[in-house]
Design an enzyme around this catalytic site. Sequence first.
Site, PDB file in Angstrom:
ATOM      1  N   MET A   1       0.716   7.736   2.452  1.00 23.55           N
ATOM      2  CA  MET A   1       1.145   7.303   3.783  1.00 23.55           C
ATOM      3  C   MET A   1       2.156   6.159   3.710  1.00 23.55           C
ATOM      4  O   MET A   1       3.204   6.202   4.345  1.00 23.55           O
ATOM      5  CB  MET A   1      -0.070   6.880   4.622  1.00 23.55           C
ATOM      6  CG  MET A   1      -0.958   8.016   5.061  1.00 23.55           C
ATOM      7  SD  MET A   1      -0.133   9.187   6.168  1.00 23.55           S
ATOM      8  CE  MET A   1       0.031   8.213   7.661  1.00 23.55           C
TER       9      MET A   1
ATOM     10  N   GLY B   1       0.860  -1.176   0.000  1.00 26.28           N
ATOM     11  CA  GLY B   1       0.000   0.000   0.000  1.00 26.28           C
ATOM     12  C   GLY B   1       0.895   1.224   0.000  1.00 26.28           C
ATOM     13  O   GLY B   1       1.351   1.670   1.053  1.00 26.28           O
TER      14      GLY B   1
ATOM     15  N   LYS C   1     -13.901  12.709   8.689  1.00 26.97           N
ATOM     16  CA  LYS C   1     -13.747  11.380   8.104  1.00 26.97           C
ATOM     17  C   LYS C   1     -14.364  10.321   9.004  1.00 26.97           C
ATOM     18  O   LYS C   1     -14.436   9.158   8.633  1.00 26.97           O
ATOM     19  CB  LYS C   1     -12.267  11.069   7.899  1.00 26.97           C
ATOM     20  CG  LYS C   1     -11.656  11.741   6.680  1.00 26.97           C
ATOM     21  CD  LYS C   1     -10.301  11.117   6.418  1.00 26.97           C
ATOM     22  CE  LYS C   1      -9.543  11.807   5.309  1.00 26.97           C
ATOM     23  NZ  LYS C   1      -8.114  11.418   5.399  1.00 26.97           N
TER      24      LYS C   1
ATOM     25  N   ASN D   1      -7.720  11.184  17.950  1.00 23.73           N
ATOM     26  CA  ASN D   1      -8.425  11.985  16.938  1.00 23.73           C
ATOM     27  C   ASN D   1      -9.616  12.718  17.537  1.00 23.73           C
ATOM     28  O   ASN D   1      -9.915  13.847  17.153  1.00 23.73           O
ATOM     29  CB  ASN D   1      -8.890  11.097  15.785  1.00 23.73           C
ATOM     30  CG  ASN D   1      -7.748  10.713  14.864  1.00 23.73           C
ATOM     31  OD1 ASN D   1      -6.608  10.600  15.301  1.00 23.73           O
ATOM     32  ND2 ASN D   1      -8.038  10.502  13.598  1.00 23.73           N
TER      33      ASN D   1
ATOM     34  N   LYS E   1      -6.391   1.659   2.084  1.00 19.84           N
ATOM     35  CA  LYS E   1      -7.650   2.276   2.477  1.00 19.84           C
ATOM     36  C   LYS E   1      -8.307   1.417   3.560  1.00 19.84           C
ATOM     37  O   LYS E   1      -8.361   0.194   3.443  1.00 19.84           O
ATOM     38  CB  LYS E   1      -8.552   2.360   1.248  1.00 19.84           C
ATOM     39  CG  LYS E   1      -9.494   3.542   1.239  1.00 19.84           C
ATOM     40  CD  LYS E   1     -10.297   3.588  -0.041  1.00 19.84           C
ATOM     41  CE  LYS E   1      -9.746   4.545  -1.095  1.00 19.84           C
ATOM     42  NZ  LYS E   1      -9.438   5.905  -0.698  1.00 19.84           N
TER      43      LYS E   1
ATOM     44  N   SER F   1      -0.129   8.594  13.641  1.00 19.54           N
ATOM     45  CA  SER F   1      -0.630   9.964  13.565  1.00 19.54           C
ATOM     46  C   SER F   1       0.444  10.895  13.039  1.00 19.54           C
ATOM     47  O   SER F   1       1.629  10.677  13.236  1.00 19.54           O
ATOM     48  CB  SER F   1      -1.088  10.445  14.936  1.00 19.54           C
ATOM     49  OG  SER F   1      -1.471  11.804  14.838  1.00 19.54           O
TER      50      SER F   1
ATOM     51  N   ASN G   1       2.559  -2.797  -4.006  1.00 20.24           N
ATOM     52  CA  ASN G   1       1.295  -2.072  -4.123  1.00 20.24           C
ATOM     53  C   ASN G   1       0.443  -2.794  -5.162  1.00 20.24           C
ATOM     54  O   ASN G   1       0.970  -3.378  -6.103  1.00 20.24           O
ATOM     55  CB  ASN G   1       1.547  -0.624  -4.576  1.00 20.24           C
ATOM     56  CG  ASN G   1       0.300   0.245  -4.446  1.00 20.24           C
ATOM     57  OD1 ASN G   1      -0.098   0.585  -3.343  1.00 20.24           O
ATOM     58  ND2 ASN G   1      -0.328   0.559  -5.571  1.00 20.24           N
TER      59      ASN G   1
END
Length: 482
Positions: free
Chosen positions: A13, A9, A260, A186, A75, A128, A32
């Site tokens: 990020m 991935g 989100k 968050n 995702k 984070s 990926n």
Amino acid sequence: GTAQIGVTGLAVMGRNLARNLARHGFTVALHNRSVERTRSLMTDHGTEGTFVPSESMADFVASLERPRAVIVMVKAGGPTDAVIDELVPLLEPGDIVVDCGNAHYADTRRREEALREHGLHFVGTGVSGGEEGALHGPSIMPGGSDESYAKLGPIFESIAAQVDDVPCCIHIGPDGAGHFVKMVHNGIEYADMQLIAEAYDLLRAGLSAGPAEIAEIFRGWNSGELESFLIEITADVLAHTDATTGKPFVDIVLDQAEQKGTGRWTVQSALDLGIPITGIAEATFARSLSGHADQRKLAARTFAGTGNDSWMVTDRDAFIEDVRKALLASKIVAYAQGFDHIRAGSQEYGWDIDLGGVSTIWRGGCIIRARFLDRIREAYDEQPDLATLMAAPYFAKAILDGVPSWRRVVADSARAGIPTPAFSSSLAYFDGLRRNRLPAALIQGLRDNFGAHTYRRVDREGSFHTLWAGDRSETGGAESAS
Ligand code: NDP
């Protein structure tokens, strides 16, 4: 295989995390779903360290040394499950799958259990700091087994942000603990931002000041107790001018905040656990309210002129100081609530989370990084079972010092018609906790009246019921229960 760790991935990020790992000397396997991302990473940054790119998942897994450690950075949701399903048949007992995406902790618990049956370690990890953090040092919150942390810990601790030479990474606890703590992080971020936004709104109205002037106030605050990344970038954003119109940037941005969903998750979980995280909840709802454009338009028309638009403060410096103190006190409440929430989650799921440790790893890399977090660690170091952070000496002093300001600011905002849901709900929470008698007694009376839900008495053990529809005599008590 020779790679010490792999990343599958490679969007913003994953790409930056892989580069961070390679820059720290680790040999990093790359994969990926669509090969273009792998190729462009090699073309753009292939010389930054030792990468082992693969185009198939099988080659990727084969390129890793054993026990294998695979970071999944795709995702969140279905895609994460799809990648796990593809990985699992290729792995062997003892291998470690690390999900660094923004998963819900309940999904992480489910995946951990499923992979455990295959003898695999599944480590839900909160990361984070956005893409900059991923590249230069994030705050890392890994869950999962002790065994998996023995392998991952040294790697994560070396790529994490460092504050006073202490890495912003600790093993949070088993299974979903890491993603749970990231979720509350968050949520606190939501509350922090809402409080800052309310302070800005009050200053702007009360001082009749422009954004650039308010930017200077925030800049000043950033050299005191409120020093934090969010206060710093608030000054930045407020001072910014829109290039096309020449207006203050903040005035050309549509005033509808998006989300989100991690704030919502935090509130949902807090409701389940029975923890009043009112600051985070109000912040989440304030974003929702801002998005209801049609209701806002109608209400603005229907209720025009019911606020006090000509409100202006007389003592400018005193008002600024009042707002600063109200902001600090409300922020303490938001953090106290957030840490209560983490403690409740830890108890519910048997995670044994070190609250002081959590505050330590939020000091760098993440969005809520702040000077203030040192004080939270000190509070829990001194008293690990502290019932509420608000009562720790440093915070209690800040609140006591701020109470008159806090009350003035909330009263002023109510009179002026400026919404301060986070300021005022934090004050209400504070007053709720410190009040000797709460009207909860009346609630209990009502519940007993309409539903025979019973009540306890202040003067005797047991549960009681009054025969409201009869002669109003009282039944129950310890005697009749035994
Ligand atoms: P995205 O969330 O945009 O996801 C894109 C990546 O997911 C691509 O590599 C894509 O592969 C892959 N992907 C999507 N669906 C599938 C599938 N079905 N099978 C295999 N791969 C799939 O990437 P980000 O880099 O923004 O974020 C990655 C994770 O990190 C997310 O969970 C996000 O919530 C989390 N996160 C993000 C932060 C941020 O600031 N952006 C901060 C902290 C965490 P392909 O290239 O083939 O399409």
